[in-house]
Design a protein around this motif. Sequence first.
Motif, mmCIF file in Angstrom:
data_model
loop_
_atom_site.group_PDB
_atom_site.id
_atom_site.type_symbol
_atom_site.label_atom_id
_atom_site.label_comp_id
_atom_site.label_asym_id
_atom_site.label_seq_id
_atom_site.Cartn_x
_atom_site.Cartn_y
_atom_site.Cartn_z
ATOM 1 N N ARG A 54 0.698 -1.467 0.012
ATOM 2 C CA ARG A 54 0.191 0.185 -0.014
ATOM 3 C C ARG A 54 1.027 0.978 0.082
ATOM 4 N N ARG A 55 0.364 2.295 -0.684
ATOM 5 C CA ARG A 55 1.164 3.243 -1.402
ATOM 6 C C ARG A 55 0.438 5.001 -0.924
ATOM 7 N N ARG A 58 -3.534 3.191 -1.935
ATOM 8 C CA ARG A 58 -3.322 3.098 -3.046
ATOM 9 C C ARG A 58 -2.435 1.772 -3.153
ATOM 10 N N TYR A 59 -3.105 1.008 -3.309
ATOM 11 C CA TYR A 59 -1.920 -0.333 -3.516
ATOM 12 C C TYR A 59 -1.192 -0.311 -4.678
ATOM 13 N N GLY A 60 0.050 -0.654 -4.547
ATOM 14 C CA GLY A 60 1.252 -0.611 -5.514
ATOM 15 C C GLY A 60 1.585 -2.426 -5.043
ATOM 16 N N TYR A 61 2.684 -2.920 -6.577
ATOM 17 C CA TYR A 61 3.341 -3.685 -6.495
ATOM 18 C C TYR A 61 4.542 -3.863 -6.634
ATOM 19 N N GLU A 62 5.206 -4.257 -5.526
ATOM 20 C CA GLU A 62 6.681 -4.132 -5.428
ATOM 21 C C GLU A 62 7.836 -5.763 -5.235
ATOM 22 N N ILE A 63 8.159 -5.817 -6.048
ATOM 23 C CA ILE A 63 9.399 -6.946 -6.386
ATOM 24 C C ILE A 63 9.571 -7.687 -4.551
ATOM 25 N N LYS A 64 9.673 -8.758 -4.360
ATOM 26 C CA LYS A 64 10.145 -9.273 -2.765
ATOM 27 C C LYS A 64 11.243 -9.957 -3.357
ATOM 28 N N LYS A 65 12.469 -9.185 -1.806
ATOM 29 C CA LYS A 65 13.541 -9.883 -1.647
ATOM 30 C C LYS A 65 13.828 -11.008 -1.251
#
Length: 196
Positions: A54-55, A58-65
Motif C-alpha cells: 500500500r502506497r 493505493r495498492y502498488g506492487y513491489e518485487i519480493k526481496k
Amino acid sequence: MVPLEKPYQRGWKRYFILRADIAFSVRAEFYTALLAKINTVEYHHDKTFKRKKRRKGRYGYEIKKQSLRELTPYLWESSNLDLTEQEKACFSQVEMYNVKTRQQEIRYVFTEPWRYRLKIAPNMVTHKKLLDTDLVRELDLIDNHIKRNNLDGRIHLLTNGRKYNFWRYYRALAKYSMVKKIPKYRSKEAYLELDF
C-alpha cells in the motif's frame, strides 16, 4: 512418495545459482558446495514474484526481496551445516535488531553475494504422497461424528482434565496476599493464629 504419470506445474520457484563467469573459475567447486548450505528457495504463483504494497492509499506492487541464508550462532557452531574454516572465512558477523523480540541478535552474513544470481524456474510437481483411502475415509467419519454430536468439549475434558478454574487461581492469590497485609510490628504468636 509416488511418481506421477503426468507431472504438472504449480507456480514458480526462485533460487540462487552460480554466476556464469564463476562457474568456470578455479574455485567453482568450493562456491557450489557453499551454495548448497546457504541457498534459499521461494515459491510464488506468478513469475514476477511481486507482492502487494500500500502506497499513499493505493495498492502498488513491489518485487519480493530474496537473500542468501543468514546463520544464527547456533547453526554457526553446530555440526549440521558442517562448515569448514575456509567457508567460515567468507562470512562476517553482524548485529541486527529483531522487531519481534525487540532485541539485538548476532547473525553471520555471506560477504560476497554477488557470486550468485537468482534463477526463476517452473515448480514442477513430479511426486505425490501415497494415501490410504480407507484410512482417510474412517478419519473423516470420526471427525464428522465429533462435530455432529458436539463432542469437542468432552474430548478436551478427558484428555486435558478439568477446565481451567479462574476463581480457584484468584483465591490462591488472595490467600498469599494476606501475608503482605500483616504489619511488621505484629508478634510471632499473632501471625501463627491466622488461618490461611
